[in-house]
Design a protein around this motif. Sequence first.
Motif, PDB file in Angstrom:
ATOM      1  N   VAL A 145       0.667  -1.033  -0.101  1.00  0.00           N
ATOM      2  CA  VAL A 145       0.152  -0.028   0.055  1.00  0.00           C
ATOM      3  C   VAL A 145       0.925   1.181   0.107  1.00  0.00           C
ATOM      4  O   VAL A 145       0.531   2.122  -0.560  1.00  0.00           O
ATOM      5  CB  VAL A 145      -0.963  -0.076   1.333  1.00  0.00           C
ATOM      6  N   GLU A 146       1.908   1.167   0.738  1.00  0.00           N
ATOM      7  CA  GLU A 146       3.019   2.317   0.997  1.00  0.00           C
ATOM      8  C   GLU A 146       4.214   1.894   0.597  1.00  0.00           C
ATOM      9  O   GLU A 146       5.185   1.559   1.389  1.00  0.00           O
ATOM     10  CB  GLU A 146       2.895   2.927   2.253  1.00  0.00           C
ATOM     11  N   PRO A 147       4.697   1.745  -0.849  1.00  0.00           N
ATOM     12  CA  PRO A 147       6.085   1.068  -0.943  1.00  0.00           C
ATOM     13  C   PRO A 147       7.216   1.786  -0.529  1.00  0.00           C
ATOM     14  O   PRO A 147       8.197   1.045   0.229  1.00  0.00           O
ATOM     15  CB  PRO A 147       6.116   1.272  -2.487  1.00  0.00           C
ATOM     16  N   HIS A 148       7.383   2.928  -0.189  1.00  0.00           N
ATOM     17  CA  HIS A 148       8.385   3.765   0.392  1.00  0.00           C
ATOM     18  C   HIS A 148       8.401   3.548   1.696  1.00  0.00           C
ATOM     19  O   HIS A 148       9.279   4.112   2.548  1.00  0.00           O
ATOM     20  CB  HIS A 148       8.144   5.359  -0.248  1.00  0.00           C
ATOM     21  N   SER A 149       7.479   3.056   2.622  1.00  0.00           N
ATOM     22  CA  SER A 149       7.793   2.887   4.021  1.00  0.00           C
ATOM     23  C   SER A 149       8.170   1.415   4.152  1.00  0.00           C
ATOM     24  O   SER A 149       8.523   1.177   5.329  1.00  0.00           O
ATOM     25  CB  SER A 149       6.077   2.928   4.603  1.00  0.00           C
ATOM     26  N   ALA A 171       5.865  -2.243   7.010  1.00  0.00           N
ATOM     27  CA  ALA A 171       5.442  -1.388   6.117  1.00  0.00           C
ATOM     28  C   ALA A 171       4.059  -0.893   6.604  1.00  0.00           C
ATOM     29  O   ALA A 171       3.615  -1.168   7.539  1.00  0.00           O
ATOM     30  CB  ALA A 171       4.953  -1.851   4.719  1.00  0.00           C
ATOM     31  N   MET A 172       3.656   0.579   6.062  1.00  0.00           N
ATOM     32  CA  MET A 172       2.578   1.383   6.550  1.00  0.00           C
ATOM     33  C   MET A 172       1.150   0.531   6.050  1.00  0.00           C
ATOM     34  O   MET A 172       1.331   0.583   4.821  1.00  0.00           O
ATOM     35  CB  MET A 172       2.899   2.678   6.373  1.00  0.00           C
ATOM     36  N   LYS A 173       0.288   0.686   6.634  1.00  0.00           N
ATOM     37  CA  LYS A 173      -0.992   0.251   6.107  1.00  0.00           C
ATOM     38  C   LYS A 173      -1.927   1.594   5.699  1.00  0.00           C
ATOM     39  O   LYS A 173      -1.211   2.779   5.839  1.00  0.00           O
ATOM     40  CB  LYS A 173      -1.635  -0.452   7.497  1.00  0.00           C
ATOM     41  N   TYR A 175       2.021   1.132  11.132  1.00  0.00           N
ATOM     42  CA  TYR A 175       2.795  -0.050  10.459  1.00  0.00           C
ATOM     43  C   TYR A 175       2.722  -1.444  10.950  1.00  0.00           C
ATOM     44  O   TYR A 175       2.153  -1.663  12.121  1.00  0.00           O
ATOM     45  CB  TYR A 175       4.455   0.179  11.029  1.00  0.00           C
ATOM     46  N   ALA A 176       2.929  -2.301  10.354  1.00  0.00           N
ATOM     47  CA  ALA A 176       2.713  -3.797  10.487  1.00  0.00           C
ATOM     48  C   ALA A 176       3.800  -4.627   9.880  1.00  0.00           C
ATOM     49  O   ALA A 176       4.463  -4.348   8.839  1.00  0.00           O
ATOM     50  CB  ALA A 176       1.411  -4.197  10.060  1.00  0.00           C
ATOM     51  N   ASP A 177       4.384  -5.753  10.461  1.00  0.00           N
ATOM     52  CA  ASP A 177       5.267  -6.761  10.059  1.00  0.00           C
ATOM     53  C   ASP A 177       4.677  -7.811   9.542  1.00  0.00           C
ATOM     54  O   ASP A 177       3.531  -8.433   9.860  1.00  0.00           O
ATOM     55  CB  ASP A 177       6.038  -7.140  11.308  1.00  0.00           C
ATOM     56  N   ALA A 178       5.155  -8.535   8.340  1.00  0.00           N
ATOM     57  CA  ALA A 178       4.641  -9.824   7.724  1.00  0.00           C
ATOM     58  C   ALA A 178       5.718 -10.333   7.113  1.00  0.00           C
ATOM     59  O   ALA A 178       6.707  -9.577   6.544  1.00  0.00           O
ATOM     60  CB  ALA A 178       3.825  -9.198   6.692  1.00  0.00           C
ATOM     61  N   ALA A 179       5.619 -11.704   7.167  1.00  0.00           N
ATOM     62  CA  ALA A 179       6.594 -12.520   6.639  1.00  0.00           C
ATOM     63  C   ALA A 179       6.170 -12.612   5.022  1.00  0.00           C
ATOM     64  O   ALA A 179       5.163 -12.412   4.758  1.00  0.00           O
ATOM     65  CB  ALA A 179       6.797 -13.784   7.306  1.00  0.00           C
ATOM     66  N   PHE A 180       7.586 -12.703   4.271  1.00  0.00           N
ATOM     67  CA  PHE A 180       7.082 -13.161   2.924  1.00  0.00           C
ATOM     68  C   PHE A 180       8.025 -14.234   2.324  1.00  0.00           C
ATOM     69  O   PHE A 180       8.932 -14.353   2.527  1.00  0.00           O
ATOM     70  CB  PHE A 180       7.233 -11.758   2.010  1.00  0.00           C
TER      71      PHE A 180
END
Length: 310
Positions: free
Chosen positions: A55-59, A82-84, A89-94
């Motif tokens: 949603v916010e690539p630069h964050s 990244a920012m919602k 902000y929220a953390d997530a695995a990828f």
Amino acid sequence: MNVRALAMAACIGAAFFAVGYVWNYQPDAINPDEIWSMFQSEHRKARAAVSRILVEPHSAHFNGLRTVEADKATYVCGSVKAMKSGGQYADAAFVYTVAIDLPRVDDDGRITLQHSTYKPCPTAAGGKIAEQQTLVSPGALSVIKTVEKIIPKSSGGTMEQQLGQLAGQTAAVAPGSAVAAGSAVLSGSTGAGSAPAGQHSSSRVEATRESELTWRADQPPAAWPAFPSGHSVTKSTPKRTAAEALAFAKDIEARWEQSKSSGIPTKRPSPEEIKEACRALLTIDPADKEYPRAWAAFVRLRKIDREMAA
């Protein structure tokens, strides 16, 4: 004035500024493994692919990237903060599949524009993460370790603030050496039991209550951490299937996010509901294929519980 030391500090600062500008990377500390990650082509592709769907690539702030070879394919696994859309902000695995340029983020649509079905990071062939060749001399790696020791860990801040720390404190480093990167090998966490044959079978570190603040959603241990008798999460709980427990936990997380974004306290789950969701997740067997998702949800719920208590 030590001109050579000053020149080296300026070069290091310029390198970090260039990396932060080009790849939107702002490290929390001078970490040789993270520096090396920035120069890996697969890691650069993974950062770019994940950023495209945010949603916010630069964050975006990436952490713990490592390359895994499994099932005759190459993957890049790690986590992104990244920012919602609401500003938090929220953390997530990828997991990024290199061959088809496909990122999968375990965020349930919180920080991404498009959500793909998440599959945990595959187990590397032979239980090992793909080794990365170190293309620097031992002397250069020694300088990296020295810089890491003399510069205190940053609590965040902008790239400019971190460059200020770097320029002001690298005068003690021996001049004439170049900063390069080391190999990145990231281990997971294990529990007290024997490791089942699954995603977390190659874990090496025990997940204990004392180390709870270091638990990571994308690194499930081989077994659940042990809680003492009488602890809030050890109370009896109604029998649920793995799917029911995961759905319960997801509902609690969704209500928590809604209460924060809307500012309406009535939407907020109660502390007892959060603990009940944790108890439900703890009933899922570590050998179950849903265990990695259960662990990730458990880590997030425990964090919510701490935030409410604070």
